[in-house]
Each structure stands twice: as structure tokens, then as C-alpha cells.
Design a protein around this motif. Structure first.
Motif, PDB file in Angstrom:
ATOM      1  N   ILE A 131      48.430 -94.638 -80.389  1.00 34.18           N
ATOM      2  CA  ILE A 131      48.842 -93.787 -81.502  1.00 34.18           C
ATOM      3  C   ILE A 131      49.855 -92.784 -80.973  1.00 34.18           C
ATOM      4  N   ALA A 132      51.090 -92.933 -81.425  1.00 33.85           N
ATOM      5  CA  ALA A 132      52.154 -92.015 -81.043  1.00 33.85           C
ATOM      6  C   ALA A 132      52.267 -90.930 -82.108  1.00 33.85           C
ATOM      7  N   LEU A 133      52.401 -89.690 -81.667  1.00 33.41           N
ATOM      8  CA  LEU A 133      52.483 -88.551 -82.572  1.00 33.41           C
ATOM      9  C   LEU A 133      53.915 -88.037 -82.644  1.00 33.41           C
ATOM     10  N   GLU A 134      54.305 -87.624 -83.838  1.00 33.99           N
ATOM     11  CA  GLU A 134      55.626 -87.031 -84.065  1.00 33.99           C
ATOM     12  C   GLU A 134      55.550 -85.551 -83.677  1.00 33.99           C
ATOM     13  N   ALA A 135      55.301 -85.320 -82.392  1.00 30.53           N
ATOM     14  CA  ALA A 135      54.954 -83.978 -81.916  1.00 30.53           C
ATOM     15  C   ALA A 135      56.197 -83.163 -81.603  1.00 30.53           C
ATOM     16  N   HIS A 136      57.005 -82.904 -82.621  1.00 26.47           N
ATOM     17  CA  HIS A 136      58.129 -81.999 -82.413  1.00 26.47           C
ATOM     18  C   HIS A 136      57.626 -80.559 -82.412  1.00 26.47           C
ATOM     19  N   GLN A 137      58.527 -79.621 -82.166  1.00 28.22           N
ATOM     20  CA  GLN A 137      58.092 -78.248 -81.913  1.00 28.22           C
ATOM     21  C   GLN A 137      57.430 -77.600 -83.125  1.00 28.22           C
ATOM     22  N   GLY A 155      53.442 -87.887 -89.467  1.00 31.27           N
ATOM     23  CA  GLY A 155      53.921 -88.213 -88.134  1.00 31.27           C
ATOM     24  C   GLY A 155      52.985 -88.988 -87.242  1.00 31.27           C
ATOM     25  N   PHE A 156      52.359 -90.046 -87.754  1.00 31.80           N
ATOM     26  CA  PHE A 156      51.537 -90.932 -86.926  1.00 31.80           C
ATOM     27  C   PHE A 156      52.196 -92.305 -86.877  1.00 31.80           C
ATOM     28  N   TYR A 157      52.202 -92.900 -85.686  1.00 30.27           N
ATOM     29  CA  TYR A 157      52.725 -94.255 -85.512  1.00 30.27           C
ATOM     30  C   TYR A 157      51.671 -95.077 -84.772  1.00 30.27           C
ATOM     31  N   PHE A 158      51.084 -96.065 -85.458  1.00 23.95           N
ATOM     32  CA  PHE A 158      50.108 -96.952 -84.833  1.00 23.95           C
ATOM     33  C   PHE A 158      50.864 -98.143 -84.242  1.00 23.95           C
ATOM     34  N   ARG A 159      50.702 -98.347 -82.959  1.00 27.65           N
ATOM     35  CA  ARG A 159      51.417 -99.440 -82.289  1.00 27.65           C
ATOM     36  C   ARG A 159      50.831-100.793 -82.683  1.00 27.65           C
ATOM     37  N   GLU A 160      51.725-101.731 -82.971  1.00 28.72           N
ATOM     38  CA  GLU A 160      51.290-103.097 -83.305  1.00 28.72           C
ATOM     39  C   GLU A 160      50.454-103.698 -82.185  1.00 28.72           C
ATOM     40  N   VAL A 177      59.794 -99.014 -82.025  1.00 27.86           N
ATOM     41  CA  VAL A 177      59.954 -97.882 -82.938  1.00 27.86           C
ATOM     42  C   VAL A 177      59.097 -96.707 -82.475  1.00 27.86           C
ATOM     43  N   ALA A 178      57.847 -96.993 -82.087  1.00 28.61           N
ATOM     44  CA  ALA A 178      56.972 -95.924 -81.589  1.00 28.61           C
ATOM     45  C   ALA A 178      57.569 -95.277 -80.343  1.00 28.61           C
ATOM     46  N   ASP A 179      58.124 -96.095 -79.450  1.00 25.13           N
ATOM     47  CA  ASP A 179      58.761 -95.551 -78.248  1.00 25.13           C
ATOM     48  C   ASP A 179      59.914 -94.626 -78.607  1.00 25.13           C
TER      49      ASP A 179
END
Length: 651
Positions: free
Chosen positions: A491-497, A520-525, A550-552
């Protein structure tokens, strides 16, 4: 930095074309053995800072800082001009000039700009003086922010349509005008009300906004008399506007639990409404932003429900709620929940109305973490301070009589885990300059500079040493948990400031953190099967699974570039620490994180940041010129991304 690096074309769905160039591969390459200074390898922040004490990343500043101009309009214009110039330098791959001024050719307009460089940043946090039309001497005309917007839009609007220049210029002008008003108000009353909620105060301190966005404070559609109510920068507040929704057209979901039992979203809303509101039998109260309610009643889908008696306009009711840094998320001190309201204003890169898929996403992430993933994730960083996701545990909205969502009426109910004296702030607010209480000059200074200066004064240590230690603690406290969630669960997070919150202890050191935002959540395939095993049906309604590439790309930009490199740029541009040495510290941290330990899978981000000579980066100026909305269309085509040099490799 590498003096030149290419940019490339926008993702699918973009309508304008920046200068073409090769896109880098997003496949992680083996991390190189970074050239880490000896003092960083020893892990001593004091030695790290002492080695760079007195160093400057950029040339000496010619003249005064235009951001400190006593005229709020002049300071606001300088802030906007700096944003546009930073965007241009990043998105066009402009290298560091040989002398004290940067020359920017503008062939579409047949002219050029000469811009004094006050500070050149390895990570993009440059500071500039007043730009002038070439040849740039004192007799040359100055170029204000609106002029820069015209010139840069003309150079960038390849295939974007005739309205691209007008739209950008209008937004920049609106942003400058509002920022001038915010600065004037804050200089007149910089101190918060005594005893005010600390978290809310920090949320309302983001006066200048995103330093790499062309129009961070544009809010076209909010009139002058509304601005004081709705603007966090003016410490606004307002009662919510309430509708009553017949249960036959109510759409809602809740994973909010109390004493082990789920509390329905309608019951949560009724509690927040309080006493004295007349809700018809068989209906549920729905809170809306007053601006949104005024606009929504004129929409045909809403008008039909009102005429049919399935929707009732109850008007404004209750005590004031206060806008946080996103403008549309509101907080009432002492309430157990915050509310993320739909707001049909274009703010930064999108129209801020909640989408149904985002509502589903927030609740399913809460359920997923409660289904054992949260415990496993915490075990992966149990040696550090606490970190969590602010839970978006319930939502309610309206469907029409055919069962289709009615846009603009969805409201999210978010946990409020912060007490009135919890010193928690988003990183964007921490690093942004603002008028400081007790300074009669009205000079702009960031909370970060205040914290570091106060720590240095109380400990007797040099400012660079304290800054270096603060940064190292931040990496362990905030960045490590985000990387571990990616490694553990995909799970990649859109962790901007602005989405990243840090708790400061009584002395000012990082002592915990949170991530927020259901968008801002991205679940990797690659992790689909494992995630579905924890929560069957995950992603069906939220559209959260994306390809690993895309997650990267999103993780590289939001956490790597915007958050961490942006923080380094703030330390450098505010003369708190040397950027090159903080980059060396970051290399060591990422090298450690890239090594799997105790059966832990590592995130791909450390390898990408350590091994890729170029990085994919969101281009806010081009995104605005192209007229893209980040909430519309497939996730891989909502913004323009370009290729920039990686300062971790090239610096």
C-alpha cells in the motif's frame, strides 16, 4: 545538480505537450554504494552538521528578501513569482547559472528574463529576487507574477487550446490577491487566540501554500464577504448547512465502532448536528458546506429530490466549524470527528467535490487495518515512535430515485484523534513562512525555523547540528512507517507534505505522526491476492488497485520529492542546514531501508531513489496549463509528470 536534464510528455489524458524527452524506467535498479561522508556513516548528527557549518548551497543573496516587503501586496506577488520560477526551473530542467542571475529565454514571446538568484537549492527550493525583462539592469521593466504567468503559459501551451493562458493568468491573479489579504490580516494579528486548539492553529498557518504550485491560494467562486468565513488563513468559522435525506435515497456506510459496535453514519451525523434541528420523520441529517449547499440547490438532480420531498433544506445550524488547510475539511474543537465536505471550488489542481469511490476507499482502508493489517504494520516499525492513518471511518450522501449517486452531496466522517493541546501539524504548515507573533516588523518565518532555533538556544548546540538531528528523527518517525506499509502490504501512500502530520514533543522533536486523505491510497496489483484475503471485495467500489509502476511513480513524487526532498529544501533555503549533508544522511537511511530484515519485505522506493539518475515528478505548472483535474479520469492520467534529475545521485 546535473546542469541539464530532459522533460517528457504528459501521461495519457494530458492535452498539452512539454518538450519531449526520454522517460526513465521505473524498474528499481540496484542501489549504488553512495558516497556518504564519514560523519554520516558514524551516525552523529552533530558531526554531520558541523562538517557543513557555514557552507552555502547557493550564491550570496543580492539585496533584501522581496518576501519580507512590508507591503503585503508586494510580498504576495514575490511569493507567487517565486513559485512560478521554481516550477519553471524544475519542469524545464534549468540548471544552476554560472553567475548571480538566471537568464530564461522566452522564444514564443521574443524576449527573455533575468532573475537574481538568492539561493540555489539542490532539491528545488530556490529563492529568487525580482525578475526583470532582459537585459535585467535596474532600468529594465520588472516582471510581476501575472506577467510571468502570461509568459510561461505562452511557452507551455503547446496544443492546450486558446483558454490555457487566460485560465492560468486568472488563477495566478486570484491567488496573489487572496495571499495579500491573508498576509495583511496575519501581520495585524499574528498570534492565535489564547488557549486555541493547537492542531487547528497549525492547520490555519499555511498562509503561502505549496511553494511549487503556480496558484496555491486561488479559490475562484468565493466572494469577498465569504472569504473570512471559509478561509483557514483568516481563522474562519461557520455553522454547517444541513439537509435532511429520506432514508429511501440515503447512501451511507460506516465502520465507526464504539465499545465493539458499529455506529451508523446517520447516527453520527445526528450527534454532530446536536439539539434543535428539525429532521423530518424517516430522514437523516446530512452536513454540507454552506457554499456547496447554496450552489447545489440549483442542480437539476438536487432540485428534483427537493421537489419530491425526499430532500429537505434545513439551513445553517449549530456552533461554528473551522476550515483546515484543505479548506473543505472542517473541525470543531472537542468534537470526536472532522468532516470532509464536498466543495465545488477549483483549489490547486482539482474541483474539491467528494467522489463516491473515495468514500468507499476511506472506509475499506479502516476495515483493512482493523482486520489484522494494522497490527502487522505496527510490528514492522515497533522500534520507533507511534504512527497511524487518520481513519475515514464513515460517510453519507444521496442517491437519486434510480439509485445513481447525486454528485456534490457526499460527506466523509473522519476520526479526530487530536486533543486541544496536542502539538500536531502538517509538514507543509511547519515549513511555510508566515508572520510570526512578537515580531513587530511583520517578517515571515516558518514554524520549522522557530523550532530549530529554540532547540539550539536551549541546548547550546549549533543550529545546523540541531537541524540535522531533527531531520534524522523525522526520517525514523514519519518516513520509515510509510515505507514499511508499502513493504509489508503493498500500500503506497500519497504522503505529500500537506497529507503528512508530525507530532512534536514538548521540546519540538518529532515524536509521532499520521497520514491522512482517502484519495491517496494505491494498492499494488502484486499484492492483490494477499489484500483480498484480508478483506474480500477490497477495491471493487473504490478502484484502488494500480499497476506497480504507477504506485512507484506516485510514491517517488509524493513521499520522495514533495515530502522529503522538499523538507531538505526548506532546511537549506531557510539557512538551517546544508542540503548536501542532509542528502547524505538520507542516502544512508534509504540504504538501511533497502535491506530486508527479519523477513520484512522492503519498499521499492529506497532502491528507486538511490539508483535512478532521474525521477518522475508532478509538474504543477504544466498540469494547470493543460487544464487537468486530478480527480477526473484514470489515476495514471490525472496530472502531467516530467523527468527531473535525482539529487541523491547527481548532487
Amino acid at each position: 545538480m546535473n546542469p541539464r536534464h530532459p522533460t517528457d510528455r504528459p501521461e495519457a489524458g494530458g492535452r498539452c505537450e512539454p518538450p519531449a524527452g526520454p522517460a526513465p524506467s521505473l524498474v528499481a535498479t540496484p542501489a549504488r554504494d553512495p558516497a556518504v561522508p564519514r560523519q554520516v556513516q558514524g551516525g552523529e548528527a552533530t558531526a554531520l552538521a558541523a562538517a557543513g557549518h557555514g557552507r552555502r548551497t547557493g550564491p550570496p543573496a543580492p539585496g533584501g528578501d522581496p518576501l519580507q516587503d512590508p507591503d503585503p501586496a508586494a510580498a504576495a506577488d514575490a511569493a507567487a513569482a517565486g513559485n512560478l520560477l521554481r516550477c519553471w526551473v524544475r519542469e524545464r530542467g534549468v540548471g544552476r547559472p554560472d553567475g548571480p542571475a538566471l537568464r530564461i529565454p522566452l522564444p514564443s514571446s521574443g524576449m527573455a528574463l533575468s532573475v537574481p538568484v538568492r539561493y540555489w537549492s539542490a532539491t528545488g527550493g530556490h529563492l529568487f529576487g525580482t525578475p526583470r525583462l532582459d537585459p535585467g539592469g535596474p532600468e529594465s521593466p520588472q516582471a510581476d507574477a501575472v506577467t510571468l504567468a502570461v509568459l510561461f503559459a505562452r511557452e507551455s501551451a503547446h496544443g492546450a487550446g486558446p483558454g490555457a493562458v487566460t485560465d492560468l493568468v486568472g488563477r495566478v491573479a486570484d491567488s496573489v490577491r487572496r495571499t495579500a489579504g491573508f498576509l495583511a490580516a496575519r501581520r495585524a494579528a499574528p498570534a492565535p487566540v489564547p488557549g486555541a486548539d493547537l492542531f487547528l492553529g497549525a492547520e490555519q498557518d499555511l498562509v503561502l501554500g505549496h511553494p511549487l504550485h503556480p496558484a496555491p491560494k486561488s479559490r475562484e467562486g468565493v466572494t469577498g464577504h465569504e472569504a473570512r468565513r471559509y478561509s483557514p488563513e483568516l481563522r474562519g468559522g461557520f455553522p454547517l448547512h444541513w439537509f435532511a435525506v429520506d432514508r429511501s435515497v440515503l447512501a451511507a456506510d460506516s465502520a465507526w465502532t464504539e465499545q465493539g459496535r458499529v455506529v451508523p453514519a446517520g447516527r453520527l451525523a445526528a450527534r454532530l448536528a446536536g439539539e434543535g434541528i428539525a429532521v423530518p420523520r424517516g430522514a437523516v441529517p446530512l452536513p454540507l458546506h454552506p457554499w456547496q449547499a447554496r450552489e447545489a440547490v440549483h442542480r437539476p438532480s438536487v432540485a428534483r429530490l427537493l421537489a419530491a420531498g425526499l430532500l429537505h433544506d434545513l439551513g445553517e445550524h449549530g456552533p461554528p466549524w473551522h476550515p483546515t488547510s484543505s479548506v473543505r475539511t472542517v473541525l470543531r474543537p472537542g468534537a470526536p470527528a472532522m468532516l470532509k465536505l464536498s466543495l465545488g471550488l477549483s483549489i490547486t489542481n482539482s474541483r474539491r467535490e467528494n467522489l463516491r469511490k473515495e468514500m468507499h476507499r476511506g472506509v475499506e482502508v479502516h476495515r483493512l487495518l482493523r482486520a489484522g493489517l494494522g497490527r502487522r504494520w505496527r510490528e514492522a516499525f515497533s522500534d520507533g515512535p507511534p504512527f497511524d492513518i487518520v481513519r475515514d471511518a464513515a460517510w453519507l450522501g444521496v442517491d437519486d430515485t434510480e439509485g445513481e449517486p447525486v454528485p456534490g452531496l457526499d460527506t466523509l466522517v473522519r476520526h479526530n484523534p487530536f486533543g486541544p493541546r496536542d502539538d500536531v501539524c502538517c509538514v507543509a504548515s511547519l515549513t511555510s513562512p508566515r508572520p510570526w507573533p512578537g515580531d513587530p516588523s511583520g517578517a515571515l518565518r516558518s514554524r520549522l525555523a522557530h523550532v530549530i532555533g529554540d532547540l539550539a538556544g536551549r541546548t547550546g548546540r549549533p543550529v545546523p547540528a540541531v537541524a540535522a538531528e531533527w531531520f534524522l528523527r523525522y526520517l525514523r518517525t514519519v518516513v520509515r512507517p510509510v515505507l514499511r506499509l508499502d513493504g509489508v502490504a503493498g500500500i503506497a501512500l500519497e504522503a505529500h507534505q500537506q497529507n503528512t502530520l508530525v507530532r512534536l514533543d514538548a521540546e519540538g522533536w518529532p515524536a509521532g505522526g499520521w497520514y491522512r486523505d482517502n484519495q491517496g491510497f494505491y494498492f499494488r496489483e502484486a499484492h492483490r491476492d494477499a489484500l483480498l484475503a484480508r478483506l474480500p471485495g477490497l477495491g471493487r467500489d473504490s478502484g484502488t488497485f494500480v499497476e506497480d509502476a504507477v504506485a512507484d511513480e506516485r510514491l517517488v513524487y509524493y513521499l520522495g520529492i514533495n515530502n522529503v526532498l522538499g523538507l531538505i529544501g526548506a532546511f537549506g533555503s531557510q539557512h538551517l542546514a546544508d542540503e548536501e549533508l542532509l542528502l547524505a544522511a538520507l542516502r544512508r537511511f534509504l540504504t538501511d531501508e533497502a535491506r530486508p530484515a527479519d523477513g520484512r519485505n522492503s519498499s521499492s522506493l529506497p532502491g528507486l531513489l538511490l539508483g535512478s539518475p532521474t525521477l518522475r515528478c508532478k509538474a504543477n505548472l504544466l498540469t494547470r496549463v493543460c487544464g487537468l483535474d486530478e480527480l477526473v479520469g484514470p489515476v495514471d492520467g490525472q496530472s502531467v509528470y516530467v523527468t527531473i534529475a535525482n539529487p541523491l545521485v547527481t548532487s
